[in-house]
Write an enzyme that holds these catalytic residues in place. Structure first.
Site, PDB file in Angstrom:
ATOM      1  N   GLY A 162       0.842   1.728  -4.023  1.00  0.00           N
ATOM      2  CA  GLY A 162      -0.525   2.063  -3.633  1.00  0.00           C
ATOM      3  C   GLY A 162      -1.513   0.941  -3.861  1.00  0.00           C
ATOM      4  CB  VAL A 209       4.862   7.929   0.513  1.00  0.00           C
ATOM      5  CG1 VAL A 209       3.690   8.530   1.276  1.00  0.00           C
ATOM      6  CG2 VAL A 209       5.795   9.015  -0.013  1.00  0.00           C
ATOM      7  CB  SER A 212      -0.937   0.005   1.209  1.00  0.00           C
ATOM      8  OG  SER A 212      -0.207  -0.036   2.409  1.00  0.00           O
ATOM      9  CB  CYS A 213       4.426   1.880   0.831  1.00  0.00           C
ATOM     10  SG  CYS A 213       4.381   1.544   2.605  1.00  0.00           S
ATOM     11  CB  VAL A 214       2.979   5.666  -3.002  1.00  0.00           C
ATOM     12  CG1 VAL A 214       3.271   6.299  -4.364  1.00  0.00           C
ATOM     13  CG2 VAL A 214       1.523   5.242  -2.926  1.00  0.00           C
TER      14      VAL A 214
END
Length: 160
Positions: free
Chosen positions: A93, A48, A29-31
């Site tokens: 993401g 992020v 889910s991090c970008v």
């Protein structure tokens, strides 16, 4: 001291600016937020994790969308970059928990927050590889015109 062939590993909440190869492993889910200077051939990369910081002392600037965008732009400016030569690329993401939706879809919220912040700063997003349900490893090659290689956990590889 870093050797010319060394790859910089960007961990959760970390960031780096330079011309070295940079990678972030296993983005769910991090970008991976990349801001690239197409004139100078340098990039700034942040891993992020969340959309918004809590403003607590000692928080890693790369961890949150709101602080990461500002930090990457500051570092590029210090390196001599002009706003007019900057572009962004996004990867990650993913929705790692398909049974949840809405407010719990942190990947979607991360992407939305980053896009809004980049729009406010007038940094165009040139390419993106976001969403889905599969994690990614992202590698930036600043010296190769900002080439971004995405390798999904299912083995699919592509270039942005």
């Amino acid at each position: 001291m870093q050797t010319p062939n060394e790859t910089i590993i960007i961990g959760i909440g970390e960031h780096h600016t330079g011309s070295e190869v940079m990678t972030s492993i296993g983005l769910g889910s991090c970008v991976g937020l990349i801001i690239y200077d197409k004139e100078k051939g340098i990039g700034s990369f942040a891993h992020v994790m969340l959309p918004k910081s809590q403003g607590k002392p000692g928080e890693r600037a790369g961890k949150f969308a709101d602080t990461a965008v500002d930090r990457l732009l500051e570092e590029l400016q210090r390196a001599g970059s002009k706003r007019s030569s900057l572009i962004a690329k996004l990867a990650g993401g993913a929705s790692m928990f398909q049974h949840f939706s809405g407010n719990l879809n942190i990947g979607e919220r991360n992407v939305a927050a980053i896009k809004e912040l980049l729009a406010e700063q007038k940094i165009p997003i040139l390419k993106e590889d976001v969403g889905g349900t599969v994690g990614r490893t992202v590698t930036l090659y600043p010296a190769q015109k900002g080439k971004l290689v995405i390798k999904q956990a299912d083995g699919v590889t592509r270039e942005l």
